[in-house]
Design a protein around this motif. Structure first.
Motif: not given
Length: 427
Positions: A107-113, A145-158, A389-396
């Motif tokens: 999973a990928v977010s704005s600043h982390h992988i 894996l899922t990053f929970i969005g924390y942006n203008d559309y989420c609460s101030d706590d997040l 690569g040469r191996h099965p792709i499992i995630a994007i």
């Protein structure tokens, strides 16, 4: 110039985004006028909201939450570039600089992988692949894996958090939150499946109980608010479900139902509304099938089935993709493709983002499709093909940068970065 600046400003303010992009790169004077209009008005926001379909805009907005004042311009340029995928420059895959193994999800977010492994290890890196956090969740495979969005559309706590991540494994979820040098963790056990959208999580427990929770504060009170629940009794069974932009879509047996979960009037016992009944191509389901809902109007079912008994290759497993497109009423249309005939290999990963559908195969090939109209899609007519690569792709996973869209394509042994951009769009 032949026209007064005031006249040019009026003309350009009435143009669409594609015309404005062409004007920006035609000459310095026009670029100055367009940039001046963008500074004084919400020019590029208007272009994005008018020209980018809403179901795509919902996905793009969280990716640009840290891009500052030019986020709408960059969003429009990236979207427009992938609209012209035939003219797009898609670079060769670049392998990440780390030695990884037993990868199960990414999973990928704005600043982390974030990378999960088959032995239960969670590793989080910065966007430049520097180690940030490592933890052994359980001694079983991390399934998602899922990053929970924390942006203008989420609460101030997040918004106060540095990062929030949902880690899924068989029979459970762990929610990690990070603030400065502190980390917080909440565990939910007995879970069969789940879906995440922004700071909402829907999960199914053993026994058919469905629950939607809202993550509102994980630091001071560690609060998880349960806003809805229901139970699906036998002989009914939940095939799949998907949270998307305020609506949770359920496929229960052969019935599509929906629930609006972010309305202020929702009650814990709110009933799901029936949308329509649908039927898949049953003869193909002899061996196995995987059904997923994408957004709230597309269902993709992948069947794995032996070829017919008269075939000389009876041991070959064939992949069939059945795409069900729901309309706003109670009707739907279906398309069926034999993937072995098209690709000469089997499908291992399907990823939908914005205006692009990506299909990964067991021989490391990645196929790009521009989605202009689902009803006209033909998987035989792909826009771009790439060997990763040469191996099965499992995630994007995907991340939007200022001047490119970058995909993180993973096998069990490595993660490759694939970037695409349109030359000469940025003058």
């Amino acid at each position: 110039m032949m026209f007064p600046l005031e006249i040019l400003e009026i003309i350009l303010s009435k143009c669409d985004g594609k015309t404005l992009l062409n004007a920006r790169k035609s000459c310095t004077d026009l670029r100055g006028i367009v940039d001046y209009l963008a500074e004084k008005t919400r020019l590029w926001e208007w272009c994005c909201r008018e020209e980018i379909p809403n179901e795509q805009l919902v996905e793009y907005l969280p990716k640009y939450e840290g891009c500052g004042k030019e986020k709408w311009l960059n969003m429009y340029i990236n979207w427009y570039s992938w609209e012209k995928i035939e003219k797009l420059t898609i670079l060769e895959p670049v392998r990440c600089p780390l030695n990884l193994s037993k990868i199960s999800c990414v999973a990928v977010s704005s600043h982390h992988i974030a990378i999960g492994s088959e032995d239960g290890r969670l590793k989080i890196f910065t966007q430049h692949w520097r180690p940030f956090f490592e933890h052994r969740i359980v001694a079983v495979k991390i399934t998602n894996l899922t990053f929970i969005g924390y942006n203008d559309y989420c609460s101030d706590d997040l918004n106060d958090l540095d990062m929030c991540l949902v880690v899924a494994f068989p029979n459970g979820l762990s929610i990690f939150a990070f603030k400065d040098s502190q980390s917080f963790k909440i565990d939910i056990d007995g879970i069969k499946s789940h879906s995440v959208f922004r700071n909402y999580i829907c999960y199914e427990k053993v026994g058919g109980r469905l629950t939607i929770i809202k993550i509102s504060n994980l630091i001071d009170r560690r609060r998880v608010q349960e806003i809805w629940f229901a139970r699906v009794y036998s002989p009914s069974w939940i095939t799949c479900y998907k949270m998307w932009n305020g609506t949770c879509t359920f496929l229960i047996n052969t019935t599509i139902k929906s629930l609006s979960y972010d309305t202020p009037t929702i009650t814990p016992l709110e009933e799901m509304q029936k949308v329509t009944d649908l039927w898949f191509y049953a003869p193909l389901m002899i061996n196995s099938s995987v059904t997923k809902i994408y957004r709230d109007n597309v269902i993709i079912n992948v069947y794995k089935n032996n070829v017919t008994t008269w075939s000389p290759h009876r041991d070959i497993m064939e992949d069939y993709i059945e795409i069900v497109i729901l309309d706003k009423e109670t009707h739907f249309s279906k398309k069926l493709f034999n993937m072995l005939e098209i690709f000469k290999c089997n499908i291992t990963c399907i990823f939908l983002y914005g205006n692009l559908l990506l299909i990964g195969t067991d021989c490391g090939e990645l196929y790009y499709y521009h989605i202009s109209n689902w009803k006209n899609i033909d998987l035989k007519q792909y826009n771009h093909r790439q060997i990763v690569g040469r191996h099965p792709i499992i995630a994007i996973a995907v991340k939007e940068f200022e001047k490119e869209r970058r995909f993180y394509v993973s096998s069990r042994f490595a993660i490759h970065e694939v970037a695409g951009f349109m030359p000469n769009v940025y003058p």
